[in-house]
Design an enzyme around this catalytic site. Structure first.
Site, PDB file in Angstrom:
ATOM      1  CE  LYS A  82       9.457  -3.401   1.330  1.00 24.95           C
ATOM      2  NZ  LYS A  82       9.043  -3.988   0.055  1.00 24.95           N
TER       3      LYS A  82
ATOM      4  NE  ARG B 272       2.350  -3.347   1.162  1.00 24.82           N
ATOM      5  CZ  ARG B 272       3.103  -3.503   2.236  1.00 24.82           C
ATOM      6  NH1 ARG B 272       4.261  -2.895   2.320  1.00 24.82           N
ATOM      7  NH2 ARG B 272       2.699  -4.276   3.229  1.00 24.82           N
TER       8      ARG B 272
HETATM    9  C1  7PM Z   1      10.045  -6.361   6.786  1.00 25.49           C
HETATM   10  C2  7PM Z   1      10.413  -6.381   5.455  1.00 25.49           C
HETATM   11  C3  7PM Z   1       8.776  -6.038   7.163  1.00 25.49           C
HETATM   12  C4  7PM Z   1       9.498  -6.062   4.505  1.00 25.49           C
HETATM   13  C5  7PM Z   1       7.864  -5.702   6.223  1.00 25.49           C
HETATM   14  C6  7PM Z   1       8.230  -5.740   4.887  1.00 25.49           C
HETATM   15  C7  7PM Z   1       5.625  -5.208  -0.215  1.00 25.49           C
HETATM   16  C8  7PM Z   1       4.408  -5.853  -0.040  1.00 25.49           C
HETATM   17  C9  7PM Z   1       5.561  -5.938   1.804  1.00 25.49           C
HETATM   18  C10 7PM Z   1       5.934  -4.653  -1.496  1.00 25.49           C
HETATM   19  C11 7PM Z   1       3.793  -5.471  -2.229  1.00 25.49           C
HETATM   20  C12 7PM Z   1       6.759  -3.948   4.300  1.00 25.49           C
HETATM   21  C13 7PM Z   1       7.301  -5.266   3.842  1.00 25.49           C
HETATM   22  N1  7PM Z   1       6.309  -5.249   0.959  1.00 25.49           N
HETATM   23  N2  7PM Z   1       3.490  -5.984  -1.025  1.00 25.49           N
HETATM   24  N3  7PM Z   1       4.384  -6.319   1.238  1.00 25.49           N
HETATM   25  N4  7PM Z   1       4.984  -4.810  -2.443  1.00 25.49           N
HETATM   26  N5  7PM Z   1       2.926  -5.561  -3.237  1.00 25.49           N
HETATM   27  O1  7PM Z   1       7.519  -2.969   4.212  1.00 25.49           O
HETATM   28  O2  7PM Z   1       7.007  -4.095  -1.752  1.00 25.49           O
HETATM   29  O3  7PM Z   1       5.616  -3.881   4.787  1.00 25.49           O
HETATM   30  S1  7PM Z   1       6.000  -6.378   3.429  1.00 25.49           S
END
Ligand code: 7PM
Length: 278
Positions: A223, A258
């Site tokens: 991130k 995750r």
């Molecule tokens: C851009 C920004 C692309 C953020 C993808 C993302 C989380 C999640 C995501 C989290 C839970 C990623 C994120 N982040 N579900 N889904 N917790 N529970 O890095 O922090 O995949 S999407």
């Protein structure tokens, strides 16, 4: 403190932190767009994540990244259900549905998914009732605003108090809908309507959220908060910072990490769990 979570017909031991691998099934720009190629690629990725030590695969078709275009419920079903079916046929793994859609929750549950990972914490119309109809574990995540605009101007009086109050309210809503506490997980939602300072406050104070009596899930891998700490490192240069963040979270009580980087994260967590009894 509870050391496991009920995921449908499976019980996941959380006496040590475990890894949730991120499996993306959004269309691949290198593919011909065909269902078969996407499914085949998703299965090979799933196998890799499982071999690296993931105990859960988070399978999502809706991109929640900032500025993402919304995906229709039908598109989500069309992309997700074949992948779930194919994974369940081949592997013994807990499947997490990365969705806010009640229909995806119900159909995914029928196909044997074990967890609902909803970045909207079951606030969409019908989502609470749909989740209550299943026996799946539920991850309630905090987000300020909506994915398309959430990073424009995140603002809190106290990010800790506001995220805490929100999660408490969603836990209460789940209880009122008849969802057992033993099915609930919480997540402060790193990067979801938060500045770097907000994210750092949440990570530093993560132990505070143990008072909600639900296992804590976190996602920081790759991130932009990591990129910012590293003076604007690009996404492919954030692995080591991500391992540090995962380690800190685990030391502060996170039970599910995750991540896109399963093997490296699993090794980092092995060190955390190795000291836990001393
Ligand atoms: C851009 C920004 C692309 C953020 C993808 C993302 C989380 C999640 C995501 C989290 C839970 C990623 C994120 N982040 N579900 N889904 N917790 N529970 O890095 O922090 O995949 S999407």
């Amino acid at each position: 403190m509870k050391q496991h979570i009920v995921c449908g017909d499976k019980i996941l031991d959380l006496s040590s932190p475990v890894v949730m691998g991120v499996l993306n099934v959004t269309p691949d720009s290198f593919s011909d767009g065909g269902q078969f190629f996407t499914l085949d690629a998703a299965l090979r990725h799933a196998e890799l994540l499982i071999n690296e030590g993931a105990l859960i695969l988070d399978v999502g078709a809706e991109s929640t990244r900032p500025q993402a275009q919304p995906v229709s419920e039908q598109q989500e079903l069309d992309r997700l259900l074949p992948v779930i079916t194919a994974i369940k046929q081949r592997f013994d793994i807990i499947i997490s549905l990365d969705t806010s859609s009640p229909q995806v929750m119900l159909e995914g549950a029928k196909l044997g998914a074990g967890l609902i990972n909803d970045v909207r914490a079951l606030q969409r119309e019908g989502a609470l009732a749909a989740a209550a109809q299943t026996k799946l574990a539920i991850c309630l995540m905090h987000m300020q605003g909506q994915p398309a605009t959430m990073q424009q101007q995140p603002l809190y009086d106290s990010v800790i108090d506001e995220v805490y109050a929100f999660l408490k309210q969603r836990i209460d809503a789940c209880h009122q809908a008849g969802i057992e506490h033993s099915r609930l997980l919480i997540d402060v939602g790193f990067g979801f309507g938060k500045t770097l300072t907000h994210n750092l406050q949440l990570l530093a104070q993560l132990s505070h959220f143990k008072q909600l009596q639900c296992p804590i899930l976190v996602g920081m891998s790759r991130k932009s908060m990591l990129g910012k700490i590293l003076n604007d490192a690009p996404v492919d240069q954030r692995l080591f910072a991500g391992l540090s963040a995962a380690t800190i979270a685990a030391l502060k009580g996170a039970k599910i990490i995750r991540t896109h980087d399963v093997k490296a994260t699993k090794d980092a967590l092995a060190v955390v769990s190795a000291i836990q009894h001393y």
